[in-house]
Design a protein around this motif. Structure first.
Motif, short mmCIF file in Angstrom:
data_model
loop_
_atom_site.label_atom_id
_atom_site.label_comp_id
_atom_site.label_asym_id
_atom_site.label_seq_id
_atom_site.Cartn_x
_atom_site.Cartn_y
_atom_site.Cartn_z
N SER A 34 -3.15 -2.13 -4.90
CA SER A 34 -1.86 -2.83 -4.86
C SER A 34 -0.78 -1.96 -5.51
O SER A 34 -1.07 -0.92 -6.10
N SER A 35 0.42 -2.42 -5.42
CA SER A 35 1.54 -1.70 -6.02
C SER A 35 1.81 -2.15 -7.45
O SER A 35 2.87 -1.89 -8.00
N SER A 36 0.86 -2.82 -8.05
CA SER A 36 1.01 -3.33 -9.41
C SER A 36 1.22 -2.19 -10.40
O SER A 36 0.62 -1.13 -10.28
N SER A 37 2.05 -2.43 -11.39
CA SER A 37 2.26 -1.43 -12.43
C SER A 37 1.10 -1.42 -13.42
O SER A 37 0.97 -0.48 -14.19
N ASN A 38 0.29 -2.46 -13.41
CA ASN A 38 -0.86 -2.50 -14.29
C ASN A 38 -2.09 -2.92 -13.48
O ASN A 38 -2.56 -4.06 -13.55
N VAL A 39 -2.61 -1.97 -12.75
CA VAL A 39 -3.74 -2.21 -11.84
C VAL A 39 -4.97 -2.70 -12.59
O VAL A 39 -5.64 -3.62 -12.14
N PHE A 162 -3.06 -10.04 0.63
CA PHE A 162 -3.31 -10.06 -0.80
C PHE A 162 -1.99 -9.87 -1.56
O PHE A 162 -1.69 -10.62 -2.50
N ASN A 163 -1.20 -8.88 -1.17
CA ASN A 163 0.07 -8.61 -1.83
C ASN A 163 1.01 -9.81 -1.75
O ASN A 163 1.74 -10.12 -2.68
N ASP A 168 3.27 -12.82 -7.33
CA ASP A 168 3.75 -13.17 -8.68
C ASP A 168 2.99 -12.42 -9.76
O ASP A 168 3.50 -12.24 -10.86
N ARG A 169 1.77 -11.98 -9.46
CA ARG A 169 0.98 -11.26 -10.44
C ARG A 169 1.10 -9.76 -10.30
O ARG A 169 0.75 -9.02 -11.21
#
Length: 171
Positions: A34-39, A162-163, A168-169
């Motif tokens: 994902s593109s999350s900053s905290n994978v 999924f994204n 929100d997460r």
């Protein structure tokens, strides 16, 4: 009329299958990509939330109690536990280390409190706890499962779903 009803039922069953099997069963893979900053945090959350959809691995014990809304995985060798609970519309996570300290995280996987069970259930000042170090310890203790799930590419890549579902997460 009966054909239309059957088509609707078939379509709903297909959507449920995709949602339940592919999306949840590969949630750690999708979190990793994902593109999350905290994978790492997102992976750990998806790991415990979807324990019942993930394969079992030797050296780990699993508990899932639907009535009590919690799921737990234990690393038997290291005697550490990682738990997910869904209570009053909130996700919470708990990690118990081998020194019998319980670390409680909120729905965004931020440390909220620490209780030293081995020392008369005394509360530990969380400002003295290195949150990233604890999260890294959790990851390391469940790494054999997580690495396998991270690299288990799904047959149908539903990363975009999924994204969208977990937007929100993913921050």
């Amino acid at each position: 009329m009966i054909k239309k009803i059957m088509l609707v039922i078939l379509a709903l069953a297909t959507i449920y299958f995709i949602w339940d099997t592919i999306l949840k069963g590969n949630s750690v893979y999708y979190a990793k990509h994902s593109s999350s900053s905290n994978v790492r945090d997102l992976e750990l959350m998806m790991f415990t939330e979807n324990l019942d959809h993930l394969g079992k691995k030797d050296g780990f014990k699993y508990k899932h109690k639907i009535q009590e809304n919690y799921k737990t995985v234990q690393n038997v060798e290291k005697n550490v536990y990682f738990t997910y609970e869904f209570y009053e519309n909130a996700h919470t996570y708990k990690y118990r280390d081998d020194k019998r300290k319980n670390y409680y995280f909120d729905e965004n996987f931020k440390l909220k409190k620490v209780v030293d069970v081995g020392n008369n259930r005394q509360y530990v000042d969380i400002s003295t706890v290195d949150e990233n170090k604890i999260k890294e310890e959790i990851y390391e203790n469940f790494k054999p499962i997580l690495e396998e799930l991270e690299n288990n590419e799904p047959y149908i890549n539903l990363q975009w779903i999924f994204n969208r579902v977990y937007r929100d997460r993913i921050k």
